[in-house]
Enzyme design. Sequence first.
Site, PDB file in Angstrom:
ATOM      1  N   TYR A   1      51.186   0.615  17.659  1.00  0.00           N
ATOM      2  CA  TYR A   1      51.931  -0.251  18.575  1.00  0.00           C
ATOM      3  C   TYR A   1      53.019  -1.013  17.814  1.00  0.00           C
ATOM      4  O   TYR A   1      54.175  -1.074  18.258  1.00  0.00           O
ATOM      5  CB  TYR A   1      50.967  -1.224  19.253  1.00  0.00           C
TER       6      TYR A   1
ATOM      7  N   SER B   1      58.573  -6.903  20.350  1.00  0.00           N
ATOM      8  CA  SER B   1      57.347  -7.680  20.132  1.00  0.00           C
ATOM      9  C   SER B   1      57.391  -8.343  18.773  1.00  0.00           C
ATOM     10  O   SER B   1      58.041  -7.842  17.843  1.00  0.00           O
ATOM     11  CB  SER B   1      56.118  -6.768  20.202  1.00  0.00           C
TER      12      SER B   1
END
Length: 351
Positions: free
Chosen positions: A257, A244
């Site tokens: 995250y 990501s």
Amino acid sequence: MSESKKSAAKSPTATTSRTPTQRQATKRGEDGDAQRTATRQRNLQSLAKKLDAVAGKPEKPAPVQAGTRKQPARMPAQSIRKPGAESELDLAPRYMAPDYEGSGKLRGLRAIITGADSGIGRAVAVLFAREGADVAVLYLSEHDDAKLTCSKVEKEGTRSLAISGDVRDPSFCNKAVKKVVKTFGGVDILVNNAAFQLHCHRLEDLLDEHLQETLQTNIAGYIQMARAVLPYLEEGGSIINTGSETGIFGSPSLIDYSTTKGAIHAFTKALATQLLPRGIRVNCVAPGPVWTPLNPADKAADDVAQFGADSDMKRPAQPEELSPAYVFLASPITASYINGIVLPVMGGPHG
């Protein structure tokens, strides 16, 4: 010391000696040069102001469209329950990539994709099948979404297999891989894509349960799936992890995250080095904002409506804009010399 040398040591040479008048003239010259530079810069500044006045304020950049078909730019103000069913979204994510033509890049190969019921995973499953691969769709509990993914895979002319379970559980990972091997006769590609995301604006509010859910799903699950599949991967095999942009830039409301995504990037590089002598390549795709159930199952509806608007392209990607990157990295035809990379697919250098 001779008289001539003493004289030379005491007397400055003609080239270094300056009279007061000469020194003043030099200083006036230097001051003049500096003043001319300052004046030139002020003139340029004045010109820039005049040009700005003529041009007016720059218009707000419009969402960028750079593909073969126009993609949605405005997201619905919608929030859905976790784990997030794609069928519940008011705006259906685009995953079919209708202008992408397969050419056998994965013909005869067998792939496992976690989190393949929806979003990026579903889009990757469709293109893998279009390129000739059989696809095992691993998912948590979104049975209807997984069924649809399998039907799309089979419509492309290859075999599908749906397996429901939790990648946090090592025994599930082992059983799932064995089931794929038994059904397909082997496995050649693993795509680690399952993810858990939940915002937390203050680190001291991050619950232990929340932290463990993120860590065990996003990084432990990736390691466990790779460990389970490795006994069956042969030379030419491939593992692709989904990272990501948050693993590169961080995100203040997604500390846990972001941390797992950074760990996925490091895991990719470390495993790529370890497995290279076995002829198994390991790479990673790092997406920017992508329209999938992940964010509507996390953010408030008003925030979802603005999702992706602050990206370089002023809109989120659709899953079909990410999936070709996975095909590229998975295929021994296109990426036989590519190993250990984190490929940003973020719409720009800043995500």
